[in-house]
Design an enzyme around this catalytic site. Structure first.
Site, mmCIF file in Angstrom:
data_model
loop_
_atom_site.group_PDB
_atom_site.id
_atom_site.type_symbol
_atom_site.label_atom_id
_atom_site.label_comp_id
_atom_site.label_asym_id
_atom_site.label_seq_id
_atom_site.Cartn_x
_atom_site.Cartn_y
_atom_site.Cartn_z
ATOM 1 N N CYS A 26 -7.585 -3.271 7.888
ATOM 2 C CA CYS A 26 -7.084 -1.974 8.361
ATOM 3 C C CYS A 26 -7.785 -0.800 7.689
ATOM 4 O O CYS A 26 -7.917 0.272 8.289
ATOM 5 C CB CYS A 26 -5.578 -1.874 8.148
ATOM 6 S SG CYS A 26 -5.027 -2.288 6.482
ATOM 7 N N HIS A 46 -0.882 -1.208 4.239
ATOM 8 C CA HIS A 46 -1.518 -0.862 5.506
ATOM 9 C C HIS A 46 -2.152 0.522 5.396
ATOM 10 O O HIS A 46 -1.814 1.313 4.510
ATOM 11 C CB HIS A 46 -0.471 -0.881 6.631
ATOM 12 C CG HIS A 46 -1.039 -0.768 8.010
ATOM 13 N ND1 HIS A 46 -2.149 -1.479 8.436
ATOM 14 C CD2 HIS A 46 -0.656 -0.013 9.078
ATOM 15 C CE1 HIS A 46 -2.411 -1.188 9.691
ATOM 16 N NE2 HIS A 46 -1.530 -0.288 10.110
#
Length: 713
Positions: A141, A375
């Site tokens: 990510c 994330h």
């Protein structure tokens, strides 16, 4: 989609031809000379012909040819009869470099599942929004968020790798076209944006005199490393490295022709390998605080070094501004060297685990990568309002960087002898008259008596006034808290004798040749029933006046003690004297202790006076725990999370409005050295995204427009 390579020992070439669709968009003209070739190389409709036989492609254009040497020729229209121009010539990746690259990416003990997830991710766009990259697997990510941020810079602000003029997509934004105020590119335009974003990141990392390197592979998808069957790993000879001297139309056309590889599985790893080899593996290790740490960390997450390499072009390990020495160890912690083109905000700062510097918080364009504990997502604005700062905010950021550079532990003070080094970092903002003698006088004025240190509060109050045109004499003689717009009232005692430190500062200033105005004598306070009309004198003043009489030749018998003591107010009784008086009254049968439930005649007046004094003291002060008020500065932001799951989760774009505190003149007022204090303004947020936003805009209010706040996970 991969460059043909000459087989070892064969000496025979294997020519290939590519057919490219016609009907190019007129918008590619904004890319420069190679616009048509760039657009053609990413269009659909790829075919093949026999060697030496041109194909009748109908509406298509003449093919580009990949020669046996691996060079890619940029195709031109057959009807125009254009000649081919040679591009970068790919070379094979050596086995030694492949082994070093593997160890730089993963640790030896990295789980196979982490490697598998990285090998399964490419750069693929979502349906809504059209410019959004979607992520199907945890781990990569950080790379996706960084590339997404660059796509948004290109799309909304016309940023290109070689600083060309704004693109047509940016023009549409200016014209107000696009859904929800955002430009919505076509499929062909998104591919152009992806290629440009990749080249921007690569060019930022290459450094002066180094080529941009693009890594591709003839095996798709490729396998850099696996802990399973070693034969499943792609051989070094299957990888090719093409080098370009900067970003030009040739580099754009080459990257565009290779986009199918980057959009397939393992495409993210190919781009990461290109980035590491462009920066140089040795340089990447030198950037890190720990050269043995891998770029892919625990649980397959992007390390801070990888994220900094993507956003700033250097693989440093920290998020603060500049570098910080680690005491007397000789080691230095390396942070962000300059203002970043893409910003970074993290939930770890809201949790007080780190502090992000102003280089990351105020990027050149209003686009930020947002980090949670697991994330990375993207925050952006369609206008530059969120990164516009006042003059006083810019000066504060510079002063904080200079002070923190010599206060690595952020204790809030620096040794007095370090002050010249701090001032040297602010030389561009200081008047020419501030030389080494003036700095010595300033240090004597700011020094905490007997401690040999300079506190941040006094430093900023004084230096901020110097940076905005105040003279040194005014700073030394006047209160450091005087502001150009508001002056905080202070409480003083009339005729207060100067302390020894004040006398020392004046003598030091005189020795340094700096003229110091005499201290102002405050007007005597009006008499009140609760205070004496005479001032309290100090023992030091008695000693000075006695010394004056001795110096005039008077003997001890000539000293008029009545003149010395009679004019002074009665000295305050000690606690023991008060206790003896109370004991005497109790022995006589009197009750010296009044009933606390019955207020005295002056209790109400004293309480009212205290409230009034506290209110007056608050006037003109800069509040760091206040909330943004309705009607304050307001702008629109967007948050994008590209994560998808098998349970049906889709990429989500959320539009919201943020109201920040009103701009306040920070010159000459108390400002904390760190930004973590009072970031929430007393608000208890239930949503991590709000806590993250308040690390950048303390006390801000968010209007989610009836939507659920976005997830940062």
């Amino acid at each position: 989609g991969s460059p043909a390579k000459r087989g070892k020992g064969s000496g025979k070439s294997r020519p290939h031809r590519f057919f490219l669709c016609g009907g190019f968009s007129s918008e590619v003209a904004a890319l420069g000379r190679g616009g048509a070739e760039y657009m053609s190389s990413i269009s659909t409709g790829v075919g093949a012909t026999q060697e030496g036989e041109p194909s009748d492609a109908g509406a298509g254009v003449a093919a580009n040819e990949v020669l046996a040497s691996g060079s890619l020729a940029a195709g031109a229209s057959a009807s125009a009869g254009g000649a081919a121009a040679e591009l970068g010539e790919p070379a094979e990746l050596s086995e030694e470099d492949l082994v070093r690259l593997r160890r730089l990416l993963w640790a030896w003990e990295a789980p196979e599942d982490d490697r598998r997830r990285w090998h399964s991710q490419g750069f693929n766009f979502s349906e809504n929004p059209a410019f959004g990259l979607q992520q199907g697997h945890g781990g990569p990510c950080g790379v996706l968020a960084a590339v997404q941020a660059e796509i948004l810079r290109c799309l909304m602000f016309g940023i290109t790798a070689d600083t060309d003029s704004a693109t047509q997509a940016a023009k549409r934004l200016k014209d107000g076209q696009g859904e929800a105020g955002l430009p919505m590119p076509t499929i062909a335009e998104t591919r152009m944006l992806l290629g440009e974003a990749m080249l921007i990141i690569l060019s930022r990392a290459c450094g002066a005199g180094r080529p941009v390197r693009v890594v591709t592979c003839s095996q798709a998808p490729c396998c850099f490393e696996t802990s399973g069957d070693p034969s499943a790993q792609t051989r070094a000879g299957e990888f090719a490295i093409a080098e370009f001297d900067g970003v030009d139309d040739e580099a754009r056309a080459y990257v565009a022709s290779m986009l199918p590889q980057f959009q397939s599985a393992s495409g993210v790893l190919l781009f990461l390998a290109s980035l590491v080899l462009t920066r140089g593996m040795d340089e990447v290790k030198q950037d890190m605080d720990d050269p043995d740490s891998p770029l892919i960390g625990q649980f397959g997450h992007c390390s801070q070094e990888m994220l900094n390499l993507l956003l700033c072009g250097v693989a440093t390990s920290n998020v603060f501004d500049g570098s910080k020495p680690m005491g007397d160890t000789g080691l230095t912690l390396k942070g962000i060297p300059c203002q970043a083109p893409v910003g970074y905000l993290t939930h770890l700062e809201a949790l007080r685990y780190c502090q992000v510097g102003s280089f990351f918080k105020t990027p050149s364009e209003p686009v930020w990568v947002v980090g949670s504990q697991s994330h990375f997502t993207v925050l952006f604005a369609p206008s530059r309002d969120p990164v516009m700062e006042s003059r006083s905010e810019l000066l504060l950021a510079k002063a904080q960087r200079a002070f923190r550079a010599h206060d690595p532990d952020e204790n809030g003070f620096v040794p007095k002898d370090i002050l010249p080094m701090v001032m040297a970092e602010l030389r561009d903002e200081l008047p020419a008259a501030i030389d080494e003698y003036a700095i010595a006088a300033l240090g004597a004025n700011l020094e905490t008596a007997g401690a040999g240190i300079v506190l941040w509060d006094g430093f900023w109050r004084a230096v901020s006034r110097l940076m905005t045109g105040a003279s040194l004499e005014a700073v030394l003689s006047g209160p450091a808290a005087a502001s150009s717009t508001a002056t905080a009232p202070t409480t003083t005692i009339a005729n207060r004798p100067r302390s020894d430190s004040e006398v020392a500062r004046e003598l030091q200033a005189q020795l340094d040749g700096v003229e110091v105005a005499p201290p102002r004598q405050p007007a005597p306070p009006s008499p009140s029933p609760t205070s004496s009309s005479t001032d309290i004198d100090l023992d030091l003043e008695y000693a000075r006046r006695l010394q004056e009489q001795f110096d005039r030749g008077g003997g001890e018998e000539d000293i008029n003690m009545a003149a010395l003591v009679g004019s002074a107010a009665p000295l305050t009784r000690s606690d023991s004297e008060v206790a003896r008086d109370l004991q005497l009254q109790m022995a006589q049968g009197n009750d010296p202790i009044p009933d606390p439930s019955v207020p005295g005649p002056s209790a109400a007046a004293d309480e009212a006076a205290e409230i009034e004094a506290a209110a007056a003291a608050r006037q003109g002060l800069h509040r760091h725990d206040s909330l943004a008020e309705e009607g304050g500065p307001r702008f629109t932001l967007y948050h994008f999370n590209g994560m998808t799951t098998a349970s049906g989760r889709l990429p989500r774009l959320v539009e919201f409005c943020l109201t920040k505190r009103s701009d306040t003149d920070l010159i000459g007022v108390a400002v904390p050295l760190g930004s973590s204090g009072g970031i929430n303004g007393g608000l208890d947020s239930q949503f991590p995204i709000e806590d993250i936003l308040r690390t950048r805009w303390p006390g801000a209010r968010m209007d989610w427009k009836g939507q659920a706040p976005p997830s940062i996970d």
